[in-house]
Design a protein around this motif. Structure first.
Motif, PDB file in Angstrom:
ATOM      1  N   ARG A 111       0.830  -1.249  -0.085  1.00 42.29           N
ATOM      2  CA  ARG A 111      -0.004   0.083   0.022  1.00 42.29           C
ATOM      3  C   ARG A 111       0.906   1.203   0.013  1.00 42.29           C
ATOM      4  O   ARG A 111       0.676   2.218  -0.726  1.00 42.29           O
ATOM      5  CB  ARG A 111      -1.068   0.074   1.446  1.00 42.29           C
ATOM      6  CG  ARG A 111      -2.209  -0.793   1.012  1.00 42.29           C
ATOM      7  CD  ARG A 111      -3.293  -0.835   2.027  1.00 42.29           C
ATOM      8  NE  ARG A 111      -2.422  -0.846   3.369  1.00 42.29           N
ATOM      9  CZ  ARG A 111      -2.624  -1.735   4.293  1.00 42.29           C
ATOM     10  NH1 ARG A 111      -3.070  -3.075   3.771  1.00 42.29           N
ATOM     11  NH2 ARG A 111      -2.059  -1.864   5.524  1.00 42.29           N
ATOM     12  N   LEU A 112       1.932   1.345   1.058  1.00 42.65           N
ATOM     13  CA  LEU A 112       2.792   2.502   0.628  1.00 42.65           C
ATOM     14  C   LEU A 112       3.581   2.581  -0.401  1.00 42.65           C
ATOM     15  O   LEU A 112       3.595   3.589  -1.129  1.00 42.65           O
ATOM     16  CB  LEU A 112       3.818   2.186   1.845  1.00 42.65           C
ATOM     17  CG  LEU A 112       3.476   2.400   3.301  1.00 42.65           C
ATOM     18  CD1 LEU A 112       4.633   1.940   4.387  1.00 42.65           C
ATOM     19  CD2 LEU A 112       3.038   3.912   3.700  1.00 42.65           C
ATOM     20  N   ASN A 113       3.835   1.521  -1.233  1.00 48.25           N
ATOM     21  CA  ASN A 113       4.453   1.843  -2.416  1.00 48.25           C
ATOM     22  C   ASN A 113       3.558   2.345  -3.441  1.00 48.25           C
ATOM     23  O   ASN A 113       3.892   3.239  -4.203  1.00 48.25           O
ATOM     24  CB  ASN A 113       5.040   0.276  -2.942  1.00 48.25           C
ATOM     25  CG  ASN A 113       6.519   0.026  -2.496  1.00 48.25           C
ATOM     26  OD1 ASN A 113       7.147   0.767  -2.089  1.00 48.25           O
ATOM     27  ND2 ASN A 113       6.665  -1.275  -2.077  1.00 48.25           N
TER      28      ASN A 113
ATOM     29  N   ALA B 264       0.949   4.158  -2.844  1.00 48.29           N
ATOM     30  CA  ALA B 264       0.623   5.597  -2.555  1.00 48.29           C
ATOM     31  C   ALA B 264       1.775   6.397  -3.002  1.00 48.29           C
ATOM     32  O   ALA B 264       1.860   7.612  -3.343  1.00 48.29           O
ATOM     33  CB  ALA B 264       0.415   5.532  -0.880  1.00 48.29           C
ATOM     34  N   GLY B 265       3.041   5.917  -2.832  1.00 47.72           N
ATOM     35  CA  GLY B 265       4.230   6.732  -3.185  1.00 47.72           C
ATOM     36  C   GLY B 265       4.760   6.820  -4.616  1.00 47.72           C
ATOM     37  O   GLY B 265       5.325   7.794  -5.201  1.00 47.72           O
ATOM     38  N   HIS B 266       4.063   5.968  -5.338  1.00 48.34           N
ATOM     39  CA  HIS B 266       4.400   5.871  -6.942  1.00 48.34           C
ATOM     40  C   HIS B 266       3.279   6.250  -7.823  1.00 48.34           C
ATOM     41  O   HIS B 266       3.416   5.742  -8.905  1.00 48.34           O
ATOM     42  CB  HIS B 266       5.139   4.632  -7.261  1.00 48.34           C
ATOM     43  CG  HIS B 266       6.356   4.380  -6.430  1.00 48.34           C
ATOM     44  ND1 HIS B 266       7.398   5.077  -6.633  1.00 48.34           N
ATOM     45  CD2 HIS B 266       6.816   3.355  -5.561  1.00 48.34           C
ATOM     46  CE1 HIS B 266       8.471   4.764  -5.875  1.00 48.34           C
ATOM     47  NE2 HIS B 266       8.002   3.750  -5.281  1.00 48.34           N
ATOM     48  N   GLY B 267       2.228   6.640  -7.152  1.00 47.24           N
ATOM     49  CA  GLY B 267       1.066   7.106  -8.014  1.00 47.24           C
ATOM     50  C   GLY B 267       0.131   6.180  -8.331  1.00 47.24           C
ATOM     51  O   GLY B 267      -0.839   6.500  -9.203  1.00 47.24           O
ATOM     52  N   GLY B 268       0.022   5.159  -7.780  1.00 44.75           N
ATOM     53  CA  GLY B 268      -1.070   3.972  -7.760  1.00 44.75           C
ATOM     54  C   GLY B 268      -0.469   2.550  -7.930  1.00 44.75           C
ATOM     55  O   GLY B 268       0.622   2.375  -7.573  1.00 44.75           O
ATOM     56  N   GLY B 269      -1.403   1.752  -8.114  1.00 48.42           N
ATOM     57  CA  GLY B 269      -0.876   0.434  -8.017  1.00 48.42           C
ATOM     58  C   GLY B 269      -0.068   0.011  -9.331  1.00 48.42           C
ATOM     59  O   GLY B 269      -0.182   0.456 -10.298  1.00 48.42           O
ATOM     60  N   PRO B 270       0.731  -1.059  -9.161  1.00 44.35           N
ATOM     61  CA  PRO B 270       1.422  -1.511 -10.252  1.00 44.35           C
ATOM     62  C   PRO B 270       0.998  -2.473 -11.177  1.00 44.35           C
ATOM     63  O   PRO B 270      -0.029  -3.011 -10.980  1.00 44.35           O
ATOM     64  CB  PRO B 270       2.821  -2.240  -9.598  1.00 44.35           C
ATOM     65  CG  PRO B 270       2.040  -2.997  -8.436  1.00 44.35           C
ATOM     66  CD  PRO B 270       0.813  -1.888  -7.882  1.00 44.35           C
ATOM     67  N   VAL B 271       1.398  -2.619 -12.492  1.00 49.64           N
ATOM     68  CA  VAL B 271       1.229  -3.561 -13.473  1.00 49.64           C
ATOM     69  C   VAL B 271       2.322  -4.637 -13.290  1.00 49.64           C
ATOM     70  O   VAL B 271       3.625  -4.183 -13.270  1.00 49.64           O
ATOM     71  CB  VAL B 271       0.854  -2.974 -14.624  1.00 49.64           C
ATOM     72  CG1 VAL B 271      -0.420  -2.235 -14.598  1.00 49.64           C
ATOM     73  CG2 VAL B 271       2.025  -2.558 -15.454  1.00 49.64           C
ATOM     74  N   GLU B 272       2.179  -5.962 -13.934  1.00 53.90           N
ATOM     75  CA  GLU B 272       3.198  -6.696 -13.923  1.00 53.90           C
ATOM     76  C   GLU B 272       3.581  -6.891 -15.410  1.00 53.90           C
ATOM     77  O   GLU B 272       3.022  -6.711 -16.365  1.00 53.90           O
ATOM     78  CB  GLU B 272       2.554  -8.354 -13.603  1.00 53.90           C
ATOM     79  CG  GLU B 272       2.065  -8.339 -12.106  1.00 53.90           C
ATOM     80  CD  GLU B 272       1.647  -9.575 -11.624  1.00 53.90           C
ATOM     81  OE1 GLU B 272       1.828 -10.675 -12.442  1.00 53.90           O
ATOM     82  OE2 GLU B 272       1.345  -9.877 -10.476  1.00 53.90           O
ATOM     83  N   GLU B 273       5.149  -7.020 -15.444  1.00 56.77           N
ATOM     84  CA  GLU B 273       5.580  -7.167 -16.651  1.00 56.77           C
ATOM     85  C   GLU B 273       6.734  -8.313 -16.632  1.00 56.77           C
ATOM     86  O   GLU B 273       7.230  -8.560 -15.621  1.00 56.77           O
ATOM     87  CB  GLU B 273       6.297  -5.865 -17.287  1.00 56.77           C
ATOM     88  CG  GLU B 273       4.985  -4.742 -17.616  1.00 56.77           C
ATOM     89  CD  GLU B 273       6.049  -3.427 -18.053  1.00 56.77           C
ATOM     90  OE1 GLU B 273       7.037  -3.557 -18.403  1.00 56.77           O
ATOM     91  OE2 GLU B 273       5.378  -2.436 -17.752  1.00 56.77           O
ATOM     92  N   THR B 274       7.213  -8.593 -17.884  1.00 58.92           N
ATOM     93  CA  THR B 274       8.165  -9.699 -17.901  1.00 58.92           C
ATOM     94  C   THR B 274       9.109  -8.932 -18.924  1.00 58.92           C
ATOM     95  O   THR B 274       8.747  -8.336 -20.142  1.00 58.92           O
ATOM     96  CB  THR B 274       7.831 -10.836 -18.604  1.00 58.92           C
ATOM     97  OG1 THR B 274       7.111 -11.458 -17.783  1.00 58.92           O
ATOM     98  CG2 THR B 274       9.302 -11.640 -18.649  1.00 58.92           C
ATOM     99  N   VAL B 275      10.468  -8.503 -18.657  1.00 60.44           N
ATOM    100  CA  VAL B 275      11.358  -7.951 -19.224  1.00 60.44           C
ATOM    101  C   VAL B 275      12.602  -8.984 -19.430  1.00 60.44           C
ATOM    102  O   VAL B 275      13.151  -9.491 -18.520  1.00 60.44           O
ATOM    103  CB  VAL B 275      12.080  -6.607 -18.245  1.00 60.44           C
ATOM    104  CG1 VAL B 275      13.029  -5.880 -19.161  1.00 60.44           C
ATOM    105  CG2 VAL B 275      10.866  -5.702 -17.918  1.00 60.44           C
TER     106      VAL B 275
END
Length: 266
Positions: free
Chosen positions: A23-25, A27-38
């Motif tokens: 939740r802190l991440n 909030a600090g990075h503009g919203g929830g993440p998406v999963e990717e493979t790099v």
């Protein structure tokens, strides 16, 4: 030690901690993440063996021998946040041969205390890992105020530049003579003598420094002071911990390795 302490936490407490961090991440990075493979590239492994370890313990660490090829591909499963920040969920190392392999089996674990992991050819790491780099950067810690900074500047007639809220750097390389005299000066002052490295040190950008201070979440960087050979380094998802390394093996050859940095069990 880390494993013993972590095992004292009940599953619900672990879950609560992970959820709070996530939740802190967000909030600090503009919203929830998406999963990717790099797919990040290939690493040369002429000895057909790898070492995986926290940079503080390199070039020793978990050794994997009997790789199927003399170079491996590295892929990362990551979380990418709206502001572009990333966190590595999973590290996958593969021979690229895609044979019929057995299920993944645990072959060992790596203890991380720097929130980063290094991967390198065993022989290359043993030969090129260095504790003395080519640079001599004077680092003056200012997190406890500017008093010591001013004292050191006055004592040795230094020119410095404030690089952030926590430290200043001496302009130009610091000689061994100046390093020695500064250490002697620190030792003569009781308030600094116990932990002198907390106030002033010389950073040479040795192998550990290159990993510890890299700005990217992952990168191929030189092992030693020459441009090659390279090692791969990346962040470890939720940071410090003990992580299992799983391998797929066929006919005695290791075809892939997987390290999950965000499993609730690690």
């Amino acid at each position: 030690m880390l494993r013993a302490l972590w095992d004292l936490l009940v599953p619900r407490q672990r879950e609560d901690l992970f959820e709070a961090v996530d939740r802190l991440n967000a909030a600090g990075h503009g919203g929830g993440p998406v999963e990717e493979t790099v797919s990040v590239g290939t690493l040369s492994t002429p000895s057909k063996s790898l070492v995986l370890e926290d940079p503080q313990s390199m070039p020793n660490g978990l050794t994997v021998v009997g790789l199927a090829t003399d170079n491996v591909t590295i892929d990362l499963d990551i979380l990418r946040y709206p502001d572009g920040a990333t966190r590595v969920q999973r590290l996958r190392i593969s021979s690229g041969l895609n044979p019929n392999v057995e299920d993944l089996v645990v072959i060992g674990e790596i203890g991380i205390d720097s929130a980063k992991v290094c991967i390198a050819d065993v022989d290359a790491a043993a030969e090129h890992w260095t504790e003395i780099g080519k640079d001599r950067i004077g680092i003056i810690k200012t997190m406890r105020g500017q008093k010591f900074h001013r004292q050191l500047k006055k004592r040795f007639k230094l020119k410095t530049v404030q690089v952030n809220g926590f430290q200043a750097e001496v302009v130009g390389p610091v000689s061994e003579k100046l390093e020695s005299e500064s250490a002697e000066y620190l030792s003569s002052i009781p308030e600094y003598s116990k932990y002198p490295f907390m106030y002033f040190r010389v950073q040479t950008n040795d192998s550990f420094d290159r990993v510890n201070f890299m700005s990217e979440e992952w990168a191929f960087i030189p092992i030693g002071n020459s441009p090659e050979p390279l090692m791969f380094a990346c962040g470890t998802g939720r940071g410090d911990g003990i992580y299992e390394v799983r391998a797929s093996v066929n006919n005695g050859l290791t075809h892939s390795l997987t390290v999950d940095f965000m499993s609730d069990d690690d």
